[in-house]
Design an enzyme around this catalytic site. Sequence first.
Site, short mmCIF file in Angstrom:
data_model
loop_
_atom_site.label_atom_id
_atom_site.label_comp_id
_atom_site.label_asym_id
_atom_site.label_seq_id
_atom_site.Cartn_x
_atom_site.Cartn_y
_atom_site.Cartn_z
N GLU A 1 -2.25 4.06 -1.66
CA GLU A 1 -2.98 4.47 -0.44
C GLU A 1 -4.10 3.48 -0.05
O GLU A 1 -4.40 3.43 1.13
CB GLU A 1 -3.56 5.88 -0.63
N ASP B 1 3.74 3.10 -6.30
CA ASP B 1 2.97 4.35 -6.26
C ASP B 1 1.49 4.00 -6.07
O ASP B 1 1.12 2.82 -6.10
CB ASP B 1 3.21 5.07 -7.59
#
Length: 871
Positions: A455, A452
């Site tokens: 980005e 997770d």
Amino acid sequence: MGIQPENSQETDVSSDNRCTVSPESRFDCARDRVLSQRECEERGCCYAPLPNSAGPPWCFYPDLYPGYKMGPFAPTQRGQAATLTRATPSYLPKDIPTLRLEVTEETAGCLHLTLKDPSSQRYEVQLPAGVPQSETDSQDVLYTTEYQSDPFGFIVQRKSNGRVIMNTTVAPLLFADQYLQLSTTLASSLVSGLGEHYTSLHLDLNWTSLTLWNRDVAPHADANLYGSHPFYIVQEEDGMAYGVFLLNSNAIEVMLQPTPALTWVSTGGILDLYIFLGPDPQSVIRQYLQIIGYPMMPPYWSLGFHLCRWGYTTTKTTRQVAQRMHNANFPMDVQWNDLDYADKRRVFTFDPWRFGDLPEMVEEFHKRGMKYILILDPGISTTSPPGTYPPFDDGLKRDVFIKNATGHILVGKVWPGLTAFPDFTNPETRRWWEDCIRDFHSKVPVDGLWIDMNEPASFIQGSVEGCPDSDLESPPYTPRVVGGQLNSGTLCMSAQQRLSTHYDLHNMYGLTEAYATHSALVKVRRKRPFVLSRSSYPGIGRFSGVWTGDVRSDWEQLRYSIPAVLQFSLFGVPLVGADICGFGGNTTEELCVRWMQLGAFYPFMRNHNDRENAPQEPYVFGKKAQAAMRSALNLRYSLLPFLYTLFHRAHTTADTVVRPLFMEFPTDPNCHTIDRQFMWGSSLLISPVLEQGAVELAAYLPRGTWYSLNNGQPFYSKGQYLLLPAPLDTINVHVREGHIIPQQEPALTTTASRRNPFFLTVALTAGGWAWGDFFLDDGDSLDTFEMGNYCYIIFTAGQSQVVSDPLRLNGALDGLVLGGLQVFGVPSPPLYVLANGEKVKDFTYRSDTKVLKVSSLALPMSKVFTVQWAL
């Protein structure tokens, strides 16, 4: 085609007849910044205000706006090359005056063009090698290419019908250090792709723009989300299709306009374009995947039901959740934990008080035939006392972290507080990551990893020290991004990684982490890895599944999850799903039932919830809701042999698992934009309820016979919408005529269900024919197909019988039997039924639905079998 523009003596370009362009065909000359009329005309562009400020640009390029001039082609090893030169600089800073164009006919259906600076090495994306292709005979190519030499542009046409697929002569090519622009017409307005965004499947071309820049932000409209996929597919009006891929990892903005046309603007790198000629939609996706790689084969258990929540605060709570699922007879394969497990929220640790017996809990799950997955964020805590937190101490020694512009470790802030970020483009980082995973796995034998926040996300802009004032942090042009700056919610753009700056590599962070995690799991577990990533970039499907991030618990987000899942299917990531019942906000019982029904047909099925919300595990709801959810789960588990076979096809031949109707029925105009229904393979049509309070549903059935999977009731469609009953306990699923679906009796885990009897659903055509196939291996070993270690069976129905033909056997089916079958579309009651030549007692026939059901069989799956019915 070289057309020379007249030298206009007029200073006022706007009165020039080269400015008489219809508003929807204007290409914006002021994309990089807002211009006054004077500034616009100083650029040599046309200025013509319109009554409406939204929509077409007021400042736009005249016909044949000066640009690059193309020299002659010279042959190269793989194609041909030419030099492009600019007589006068463009209006952009750090313009590049000379470019090299290289053209390669990769395959008959794939044309590859690159534009780069011959005088200096710019950043170029290197994807891991794709699927090797044979050499192309230029007689077979599906396209013709024409070049306009001055100003440079190219036109690609489909050879079979002359249709223009791309025409870049409509606006100038611009190529500066931090601004690359290329426009092209589109063959139709039916465009999909360019993810990841909160959109319908069919993109809106009414002067919209889409930014590709990976960002940790909950899905909402007009925002750049977690992944970047610079690929689009266009449906032509006659059922043909083509695709275009821009292999570039910088921040990209794509402007769409109703011409129909689009403009790519990238903030760096090179222009590296692949054009895929199909000619049908499925071939376009296959050609794309030949470049970026075919998807990985998931473990069989990962197609079961997954349950997760942020807020399972102890092993005791986590155990109770799994136990309550089991007690309420809900199938479930995988229990998850969010960051609750970690000691002070640091990855590769577990809390000694709340999760002190985590290793024992995982072993208990394994004994019950279940699996266990936990979250792994990339940020490594920097604040533990030296010598107490090996991942950071060891990472420091091995120099694995991303540096800032001055060469010191860049420190951001995530869940554990101050953190450093591994640079996964560095081979040493990948070895360190594998060591961290091996060490943790030796204590906690997890079955997969959930990556997770990759980005990468940071709770402060750039770094704790801010970012330097530079062209990388504040480029001459910044695409429209959430937060307004490229370094919002992430690292400084000037941060240094092994391959380049973070400015160039940001969009690939999740891909590089997924590659490192996948490789580590292969080496540590020596079984098929399971990785789930939030951030994505082309090629990630080779290593990982993806979920659609922090969706809200509401009906709109339920609806938009379908186009989101379909888009990832087009991007070569078949293992995808949304958080069932929603992650943010409180769900309602009805919404959660409908979401479980839809989620039973996401390729990746996980219910996940945020800390502060009402619970949404299936067992917390009323009896009726639980029954509806149980029935959806059992239906999914019964279909797993079919779903697994679809994944095998995706892995070996780049077929899609979940697919939009337009891929299966490209010549049916009604299917062009449908994204509230979808297919599993070419055989099943899923039509979920997506509106609150609905108990019926208008579903489109393409031309042909469709049978309700629930009871075999036939629908003879001319290609029309039908009103179908859809009470709360029902999801409408239809089987397409001519298909055979392999199924298996469900159980509470796939460990158990894989030992159960199989059954077939046979959907006959009017002529009495059907076909299906079935792939099975041990579900967990590496490279079973590549090593020939699997079973593959073909089923054929015709002339009132069903025959199995085992083409390959390896022992995976030993001891397993066919327990029965149902045949849809049997025209009259059979006089008798034979199985392998012997009369069968247990069969029923319904003359209202024309369904034959045969039960109590025990035919070995590993041998040829025949079931006949005499009419």
